[in-house]
Scaffold this motif. Structure first.
Motif, PDB file in Angstrom:
ATOM      1  N   PHE A 113       0.801  -1.365   0.077  1.00 47.11           N
ATOM      2  CA  PHE A 113      -0.143   0.025   0.013  1.00 47.11           C
ATOM      3  C   PHE A 113       0.970   1.289   0.060  1.00 47.11           C
ATOM      4  CE2 PHE A 113      -3.745  -2.649   1.885  1.00 47.11           C
ATOM      5  CZ  PHE A 113      -4.546  -2.434   0.498  1.00 47.11           C
ATOM      6  N   PHE A 114       2.002   1.222   0.714  1.00 48.83           N
ATOM      7  CA  PHE A 114       2.812   2.360   0.679  1.00 48.83           C
ATOM      8  C   PHE A 114       3.265   2.640  -0.677  1.00 48.83           C
ATOM      9  CE2 PHE A 114       6.612   4.489   1.065  1.00 48.83           C
ATOM     10  CZ  PHE A 114       6.605   5.535   1.854  1.00 48.83           C
ATOM     11  N   ASN A 115       3.708   1.773  -1.315  1.00 49.81           N
ATOM     12  CA  ASN A 115       4.238   1.930  -2.835  1.00 49.81           C
ATOM     13  C   ASN A 115       3.189   2.195  -3.870  1.00 49.81           C
ATOM     14  OD1 ASN A 115       7.036   1.133  -1.961  1.00 49.81           O
ATOM     15  ND2 ASN A 115       6.530  -1.027  -2.128  1.00 49.81           N
ATOM     16  N   VAL A 116       2.056   1.944  -3.666  1.00 45.17           N
ATOM     17  CA  VAL A 116       0.750   2.359  -4.262  1.00 45.17           C
ATOM     18  C   VAL A 116       0.577   3.817  -4.214  1.00 45.17           C
ATOM     19  CG1 VAL A 116      -1.675   2.157  -4.491  1.00 45.17           C
ATOM     20  CG2 VAL A 116      -0.086   0.228  -4.681  1.00 45.17           C
ATOM     21  N   HIS A 117       0.587   4.168  -2.752  1.00 45.86           N
ATOM     22  CA  HIS A 117      -0.138   5.599  -2.438  1.00 45.86           C
ATOM     23  C   HIS A 117       1.038   6.749  -2.172  1.00 45.86           C
ATOM     24  CE1 HIS A 117      -3.966   4.268  -2.057  1.00 45.86           C
ATOM     25  NE2 HIS A 117      -3.590   3.263  -1.067  1.00 45.86           N
ATOM     26  N   ALA A 118       2.420   6.141  -1.910  1.00 41.03           N
ATOM     27  CA  ALA A 118       3.299   7.200  -1.800  1.00 41.03           C
ATOM     28  C   ALA A 118       3.379   8.224  -3.128  1.00 41.03           C
ATOM     29  CB  ALA A 118       4.572   6.542  -1.258  1.00 41.03           C
ATOM     30  N   THR A 119       3.580   9.316  -2.889  1.00 40.49           N
ATOM     31  CA  THR A 119       3.736  10.484  -4.102  1.00 40.49           C
ATOM     32  C   THR A 119       5.110  10.925  -4.301  1.00 40.49           C
ATOM     33  OG1 THR A 119       3.057  12.381  -2.877  1.00 40.49           O
ATOM     34  CG2 THR A 119       1.393  10.865  -4.001  1.00 40.49           C
ATOM     35  N   GLN A 120       6.019  10.738  -3.215  1.00 45.08           N
ATOM     36  CA  GLN A 120       7.226  11.421  -3.196  1.00 45.08           C
ATOM     37  C   GLN A 120       8.240  10.340  -4.003  1.00 45.08           C
ATOM     38  OE1 GLN A 120      10.287  12.127   0.012  1.00 45.08           O
ATOM     39  NE2 GLN A 120       8.816  13.921   0.115  1.00 45.08           N
ATOM     40  N   ASP A 121       9.026  10.863  -5.011  1.00 43.99           N
ATOM     41  CA  ASP A 121       9.815  10.004  -5.645  1.00 43.99           C
ATOM     42  C   ASP A 121      10.826   9.721  -4.889  1.00 43.99           C
ATOM     43  OD1 ASP A 121       8.521  10.659  -8.201  1.00 43.99           O
ATOM     44  OD2 ASP A 121       9.875  12.103  -8.815  1.00 43.99           O
ATOM     45  N   GLY A 122      11.272   8.627  -5.049  1.00 46.74           N
ATOM     46  CA  GLY A 122      12.675   7.866  -4.349  1.00 46.74           C
ATOM     47  C   GLY A 122      12.205   7.204  -3.136  1.00 46.74           C
ATOM     48  N   MET A 123      10.823   7.244  -2.775  1.00 46.41           N
ATOM     49  CA  MET A 123      10.435   6.743  -1.500  1.00 46.41           C
ATOM     50  C   MET A 123       9.886   5.318  -1.760  1.00 46.41           C
ATOM     51  SD  MET A 123      10.922   8.770   0.983  1.00 46.41           S
ATOM     52  CE  MET A 123      10.295   7.720   2.372  1.00 46.41           C
ATOM     53  N   LYS A 124      10.393   4.304  -1.043  1.00 46.16           N
ATOM     54  CA  LYS A 124       9.784   2.882  -1.264  1.00 46.16           C
ATOM     55  C   LYS A 124       9.536   2.418  -0.128  1.00 46.16           C
ATOM     56  CE  LYS A 124      13.121  -0.248  -2.269  1.00 46.16           C
ATOM     57  NZ  LYS A 124      13.998  -1.108  -3.171  1.00 46.16           N
ATOM     58  N   GLY A 125       8.550   1.533   0.126  1.00 47.77           N
ATOM     59  CA  GLY A 125       8.227   0.559   1.132  1.00 47.77           C
ATOM     60  C   GLY A 125       8.872  -0.672   0.981  1.00 47.77           C
ATOM     61  N   ILE A 126       9.190  -1.326   1.925  1.00 47.00           N
ATOM     62  CA  ILE A 126       9.975  -2.557   1.709  1.00 47.00           C
ATOM     63  C   ILE A 126       9.351  -3.511   3.126  1.00 47.00           C
ATOM     64  CG2 ILE A 126      11.939  -2.192   0.572  1.00 47.00           C
ATOM     65  CD1 ILE A 126      13.621  -2.467   3.196  1.00 47.00           C
ATOM     66  N   SER A 127       9.521  -4.684   3.121  1.00 46.63           N
ATOM     67  CA  SER A 127       8.939  -5.394   4.303  1.00 46.63           C
ATOM     68  C   SER A 127       9.815  -6.570   4.654  1.00 46.63           C
ATOM     69  CB  SER A 127       7.747  -5.899   4.338  1.00 46.63           C
ATOM     70  OG  SER A 127       7.491  -6.672   3.275  1.00 46.63           O
ATOM     71  N   ALA A 128       9.813  -6.970   5.929  1.00 46.33           N
ATOM     72  CA  ALA A 128      10.527  -8.052   6.360  1.00 46.33           C
ATOM     73  C   ALA A 128      10.242  -8.521   7.648  1.00 46.33           C
ATOM     74  CB  ALA A 128      12.000  -7.523   6.427  1.00 46.33           C
ATOM     75  N   GLY A 129      10.682  -9.653   8.150  1.00 43.49           N
ATOM     76  CA  GLY A 129      10.367 -10.189   9.364  1.00 43.49           C
ATOM     77  C   GLY A 129      11.307 -10.780  10.105  1.00 43.49           C
ATOM     78  N   THR A 130      11.268 -10.959  11.525  1.00 46.58           N
ATOM     79  CA  THR A 130      12.312 -11.671  12.260  1.00 46.58           C
ATOM     80  C   THR A 130      12.304 -13.029  12.140  1.00 46.58           C
ATOM     81  OG1 THR A 130      10.676 -11.579  14.159  1.00 46.58           O
ATOM     82  CG2 THR A 130      12.215  -9.482  14.088  1.00 46.58           C
ATOM     83  N   ASN A 131      11.274 -13.663  11.828  1.00 42.01           N
ATOM     84  CA  ASN A 131      11.239 -15.154  11.687  1.00 42.01           C
ATOM     85  C   ASN A 131      10.467 -15.161  10.513  1.00 42.01           C
ATOM     86  OD1 ASN A 131      11.610 -17.880  12.029  1.00 42.01           O
ATOM     87  ND2 ASN A 131       9.675 -17.888  13.474  1.00 42.01           N
ATOM     88  N   PRO A 132      10.829 -15.112   9.232  1.00 38.88           N
ATOM     89  CA  PRO A 132       9.950 -15.183   7.979  1.00 38.88           C
ATOM     90  C   PRO A 132       9.494 -16.300   7.655  1.00 38.88           C
ATOM     91  CG  PRO A 132      12.281 -14.583   7.463  1.00 38.88           C
ATOM     92  CD  PRO A 132      12.238 -14.669   9.035  1.00 38.88           C
ATOM     93  N   ALA A 133       8.111 -16.296   7.191  1.00 35.33           N
ATOM     94  CA  ALA A 133       7.449 -17.485   6.785  1.00 35.33           C
ATOM     95  C   ALA A 133       7.936 -18.010   5.485  1.00 35.33           C
ATOM     96  CB  ALA A 133       6.013 -17.343   6.748  1.00 35.33           C
ATOM     97  N   SER A 134       7.583 -19.046   4.901  1.00 33.68           N
ATOM     98  CA  SER A 134       8.027 -19.872   3.791  1.00 33.68           C
ATOM     99  C   SER A 134       7.159 -18.857   2.612  1.00 33.68           C
ATOM    100  CB  SER A 134       7.841 -21.006   3.312  1.00 33.68           C
ATOM    101  OG  SER A 134       6.253 -21.607   3.747  1.00 33.68           O
ATOM    102  N   GLU A 135       6.016 -18.338   2.826  1.00 38.29           N
ATOM    103  CA  GLU A 135       5.316 -17.619   1.800  1.00 38.29           C
ATOM    104  C   GLU A 135       4.345 -16.715   2.451  1.00 38.29           C
ATOM    105  OE1 GLU A 135       3.357 -20.738  -0.280  1.00 38.29           O
ATOM    106  OE2 GLU A 135       1.856 -21.149   1.152  1.00 38.29           O
ATOM    107  N   VAL A 136       3.865 -15.753   1.752  1.00 46.01           N
ATOM    108  CA  VAL A 136       2.774 -14.797   2.061  1.00 46.01           C
ATOM    109  C   VAL A 136       1.453 -15.623   2.233  1.00 46.01           C
ATOM    110  CG1 VAL A 136       1.505 -12.711   1.510  1.00 46.01           C
ATOM    111  CG2 VAL A 136       3.789 -13.013   0.781  1.00 46.01           C
ATOM    112  N   HIS A 137       0.792 -15.337   3.168  1.00 45.34           N
ATOM    113  CA  HIS A 137      -0.470 -16.091   3.500  1.00 45.34           C
ATOM    114  C   HIS A 137      -1.419 -15.925   2.408  1.00 45.34           C
ATOM    115  CE1 HIS A 137       0.980 -16.351   7.644  1.00 45.34           C
ATOM    116  NE2 HIS A 137       0.602 -14.748   8.046  1.00 45.34           N
ATOM    117  N   GLY A 138      -1.999 -17.275   2.420  1.00 46.58           N
ATOM    118  CA  GLY A 138      -3.025 -17.224   1.213  1.00 46.58           C
ATOM    119  C   GLY A 138      -4.169 -16.137   1.205  1.00 46.58           C
TER     120      GLY A 138
END
Length: 131
Positions: free
Chosen positions: A21-46
């Motif tokens: 959603f950040f990457n869809v709605h942000a308007t300032q050039d050069g801004m990027k949303g990334i995500s990570a986890g402390t104990n990542p799962a094998s895939e995004v929840h269905g």
């Protein structure tokens, strides 16, 4: 500009939605949303993939990522999703915590409410910070 990190334990739900959603709605050039986890799962929840497709956002190609101190250093802000994990301490990186329910194993209607809450928080966050 540096990235905005959205973090949760498994990087399979809330943080993935927030970054997308950040990457869809942000308007300032050069801004990027990334995500990570402390104990990542094998895939995004269905259920998360399904409800994000309803918003025309395809997360099927996204792989959860480990939150490391090196990755955190690339960010100006880390937004945690209320999961109580301990993020790496990085001097100069602002940490914000949003208390958001995990959509994992929730009925689709509840997962949609969580998705919409995240999108609204992202819009407010972008407006408040001129992103």
């Amino acid at each position: 500009m540096s990235d905005i990190m959205f973090a949760c334990v498994h990087n399979a739900g809330r943080s993935q939605m927030a970054a997308a959603f950040f990457n869809v709605h942000a308007t300032q050039d050069g801004m990027k949303g990334i995500s990570a986890g402390t104990n990542p799962a094998s895939e995004v929840h269905g259920v998360v993939r399904d409800i994000m497709l309803e918003k025309n956002i395809d997360l099927s190609h996204i792989q959860p990522v480990k939150l490391t101190p090196e990755l955190a250093k690339t960010c100006s802000t880390i937004v945690t999703m209320g999961c109580g994990e301990t993020c790496p301490y990085v001097p100069g990186v602002k940490i914000i915590d949003w208390k958001i329910t995990d959509p994992k194993n929730k009925p689709i209607d509840e997962a949609r409410e969580i998705r919409d809450e995240i999108e609204n928080k992202i819009k407010e966050f972008i407006a408040e910070n001129n992103y």
